[in-house]
Design an enzyme around this catalytic site. Structure first.
Site, PDB file in Angstrom:
ATOM      1  N   ARG A  73       9.820  15.000 -10.900  1.00 40.34           N
ATOM      2  CA  ARG A  73      10.140  16.420 -11.042  1.00 40.34           C
ATOM      3  C   ARG A  73      11.506  16.529 -11.716  1.00 40.34           C
ATOM      4  NH1 ARG A  73       5.558  17.606 -10.622  1.00 40.34           N
ATOM      5  NH2 ARG A  73       4.517  18.593  -8.878  1.00 40.34           N
ATOM      6  N   HIS A 106       5.357  18.640 -19.531  1.00 34.32           N
ATOM      7  CA  HIS A 106       4.741  18.456 -18.201  1.00 34.32           C
ATOM      8  C   HIS A 106       3.224  18.239 -18.335  1.00 34.32           C
ATOM      9  CE1 HIS A 106       5.277  19.374 -13.666  1.00 34.32           C
ATOM     10  NE2 HIS A 106       4.273  18.538 -13.866  1.00 34.32           N
TER      11      HIS A 106
HETATM   12  N1  LIG Z   1       4.366  14.893 -14.423  1.00 33.20           N
HETATM   13  C1  LIG Z   1       3.177  15.139 -13.892  1.00 33.20           C
HETATM   14  O1  LIG Z   1       2.250  15.625 -14.557  1.00 33.20           O
HETATM   15  C2  LIG Z   1       2.944  14.767 -12.461  1.00 33.20           C
HETATM   16  C3  LIG Z   1       1.628  14.604 -12.005  1.00 33.20           C
HETATM   17  C4  LIG Z   1       1.432  14.181 -10.707  1.00 33.20           C
HETATM   18  C5  LIG Z   1       2.522  13.951  -9.877  1.00 33.20           C
HETATM   19  N2  LIG Z   1       3.779  14.160 -10.335  1.00 33.20           N
HETATM   20  C6  LIG Z   1       4.950  13.930  -9.463  1.00 33.20           C
HETATM   21  O2  LIG Z   1       4.915  12.600  -8.996  1.00 33.20           O
HETATM   22  C7  LIG Z   1       5.221  12.590  -7.607  1.00 33.20           C
HETATM   23  C8  LIG Z   1       4.648  11.362  -6.952  1.00 33.20           C
HETATM   24  O3  LIG Z   1       3.222  11.456  -6.919  1.00 33.20           O
HETATM   25  P1  LIG Z   1       2.346  10.446  -6.038  1.00 33.20           P
HETATM   26  O4  LIG Z   1       0.974  10.997  -6.075  1.00 33.20           O
HETATM   27  O5  LIG Z   1       2.565   9.026  -6.454  1.00 33.20           O
HETATM   28  O6  LIG Z   1       3.020  10.686  -4.599  1.00 33.20           O
HETATM   29  P2  LIG Z   1       2.787   9.901  -3.249  1.00 33.20           P
HETATM   30  O7  LIG Z   1       1.484   9.184  -3.265  1.00 33.20           O
HETATM   31  O8  LIG Z   1       3.046  10.873  -2.154  1.00 33.20           O
HETATM   32  O9  LIG Z   1       3.946   8.787  -3.252  1.00 33.20           O
HETATM   33  C9  LIG Z   1       5.279   9.111  -3.150  1.00 33.20           C
HETATM   34  C10 LIG Z   1       6.084   7.814  -3.106  1.00 33.20           C
HETATM   35  O10 LIG Z   1       7.478   8.139  -3.087  1.00 33.20           O
HETATM   36  C11 LIG Z   1       8.091   7.436  -2.002  1.00 33.20           C
HETATM   37  N3  LIG Z   1       9.220   8.183  -1.465  1.00 33.20           N
HETATM   38  C12 LIG Z   1       9.228   9.430  -0.929  1.00 33.20           C
HETATM   39  N4  LIG Z   1      10.471   9.754  -0.507  1.00 33.20           N
HETATM   40  C13 LIG Z   1      11.257   8.671  -0.762  1.00 33.20           C
HETATM   41  C14 LIG Z   1      12.622   8.379  -0.543  1.00 33.20           C
HETATM   42  N5  LIG Z   1      13.436   9.256   0.057  1.00 33.20           N
HETATM   43  N6  LIG Z   1      13.081   7.175  -0.930  1.00 33.20           N
HETATM   44  C15 LIG Z   1      12.256   6.268  -1.513  1.00 33.20           C
HETATM   45  N7  LIG Z   1      10.939   6.482  -1.747  1.00 33.20           N
HETATM   46  C16 LIG Z   1      10.450   7.676  -1.374  1.00 33.20           C
HETATM   47  C17 LIG Z   1       7.000   7.294  -0.965  1.00 33.20           C
HETATM   48  O11 LIG Z   1       7.337   6.255  -0.055  1.00 33.20           O
HETATM   49  P3  LIG Z   1       6.319   5.793   1.102  1.00 33.20           P
HETATM   50  O12 LIG Z   1       5.199   5.094   0.368  1.00 33.20           O
HETATM   51  O13 LIG Z   1       7.138   4.880   1.912  1.00 33.20           O
HETATM   52  O14 LIG Z   1       5.871   7.034   1.793  1.00 33.20           O
HETATM   53  C18 LIG Z   1       5.793   6.974  -1.865  1.00 33.20           C
HETATM   54  O15 LIG Z   1       5.772   5.618  -2.204  1.00 33.20           O
HETATM   55  C19 LIG Z   1       4.627  13.919  -7.107  1.00 33.20           C
HETATM   56  O16 LIG Z   1       5.228  14.341  -5.911  1.00 33.20           O
HETATM   57  C20 LIG Z   1       4.938  14.854  -8.245  1.00 33.20           C
HETATM   58  O17 LIG Z   1       6.230  15.391  -8.079  1.00 33.20           O
HETATM   59  C21 LIG Z   1       4.010  14.565 -11.603  1.00 33.20           C
END
Ligand SMILES: NC(=O)c1ccc[n+]([C@@H]2O[C@H](COP(=O)([O-])OP(=O)(O)OC[C@H]3O[C@@H](n4cnc5c(N)ncnc54)[C@H](OP(=O)(O)O)[C@@H]3O)[C@@H](O)[C@H]2O)c1
Length: 307
Positions: free
Chosen positions: A223, A271
């Site tokens: 983000r 995005h």
């Molecule tokens: N640009 C785009 O089009 C697009 C599309 C989709 C998503 N996104 C973004 O990408 C993000 C991630 O997506 P995802 O599906 O991979 O999410 P996810 O499956 O919820 O994974 C989030 C990861 O971040 C880690 N994390 C969270 N808080 C943390 C912290 N304080 N310190 C270190 N690691 C931390 C989590 O750790 P744990 O494994 O230990 O819980 C997990 O490994 C989304 O939230 C969104 O903002 C962007």
């Protein structure tokens, strides 16, 4: 359905496809929600201020798209209403495609060769062997873990960073705040795939960029709120960073007068790392049937974590 992104979500398509699976479906599109007490389930990509609180019989909110931040920004989010996150793997796959595309483009000098072609010049540039190139993924969830596995299979040296411990064969997994510098300090590519939470907001700041290896490349698919854009520009101008690929910004659309647009070391996309949200239609139909049957929803988000 509550959406502010008509480019990504077509309510007419959702209505049509859900109606094929749910007899007598009454599908309303915000802001024409009709009587507030009729609404059982909201499909939302953001939270219009006060709306959810006003829906007295709301049983569930289903987030469309991956990031939960757009919902958690609402101070009136009802405490007891569960929020469901769709499991559709396509969202993560598309973002992984994006990450792999931009890493490999740079790794194989595509932009430089394109320029050479336009100039009709012939200057081969050595390609580093993948095992000597370190890729660090911040966030090892659906996106980060999948990207890590692909880079590992391509032979890159891969590091991953998460909140809790992880084990992925061939990937150096670190976790917790205290290890961030170890993850980014020697990486050639640092990729932010974190969710936006109070802990991760502004994480990519001056100290972060100074801790990166000089000449490294930064990619943000998380983000815009993760990045201090002024600090990023400073890091680019001081040559601390070789460049950045940015899909997300603190203000979207990126304002016309924003200095990042014209920055020669920055690649901007609007995005679009993921552009597919329609894959969740079947899952939503199942969720709706569960709610009608009086069952609790599955894949409920832990609100205390914020992602
Ligand atoms: N640009 C785009 O089009 C697009 C599309 C989709 C998503 N996104 C973004 O990408 C993000 C991630 O997506 P995802 O599906 O991979 O999410 P996810 O499956 O919820 O994974 C989030 C990861 O971040 C880690 N994390 C969270 N808080 C943390 C912290 N304080 N310190 C270190 N690691 C931390 C989590 O750790 P744990 O494994 O230990 O819980 C997990 O490994 C989304 O939230 C969104 O903002 C962007």
């Amino acid at each position: 359905m509550v959406s502010r992104y008509p480019e990504y979500l077509d309510p007419a398509k959702w209505r049509r496809n859900l109606a094929l699976q749910i007899e007598g479906l009454d599908f309303r599109v915000w802001p024409d929600v009709g009587k507030n007490e009729d609404i059982l389930l909201v499909l939302a990509d953001f939270a219009p201020p006060g709306l959810f609180r006003s829906l007295r019989n709301l049983r569930c909110i289903c987030k469309l798209g991956a990031g939960m931040d757009a919902l958690f920004e609402d101070p009136d989010l009802p405490e007891i209403v569960p929020i469901v996150r769709l499991q559709d793997p396509t969202i993560a796959s598309q973002v992984v495609e994006y990450i792999v595309l931009y890493v490999l483009s740079r790794h194989r000098h595509l932009e430089i060769y394109r320029r050479q072609q336009l100039e009709r010049t012939w200057h081969p540039i050595p390609t580093r062997v993948t095992s000597e190139v370190i890729i660090s993924l911040l966030g090892m969830g659906r996106i980060g873990a999948k990207a890590a596995e692909i880079f590992q299979r391509l032979g890159f040296a891969v590091k991953g960073w998460s909140r809790t411990a992880k084990k992925i064969a061939g990937v150096e997994c670190l976790f917790g705040e205290g290890t961030l510098t170890d993850v980014i300090g020697d990486a050639d590519y640092v990729i932010c795939a974190l969710p936006l939470t109070p802990e991760t907001r502004g994480i990519c700041d001056r100290r972060f960029f100074e801790a990166m290896k000089p000449g490294a490349w930064f990619i943000n698919v998380g983000r815009g709120g993760h990045v201090n854009e002024v600090d990023l520009q400073t890091a680019l101008e001081s040559r601390q960073l070789a460049g950045a690929t940015l899909d997300v910004f603190s203000t979207e659309p990126l304002p016309k007068n924003h200095p990042l647009w014209a920055h020669p070391k920055v690649t901007i996309t609007p995005h679009v790392a993921n552009f597919w949200l329609d894959g969740g239609i079947d899952e939503v139909a199942q969720l709706y049937r569960r709610l009608l049957a009086g069952c609790s929803p599955q894949n409920v988000v832990d609100k205390s974590l914020g992602y």
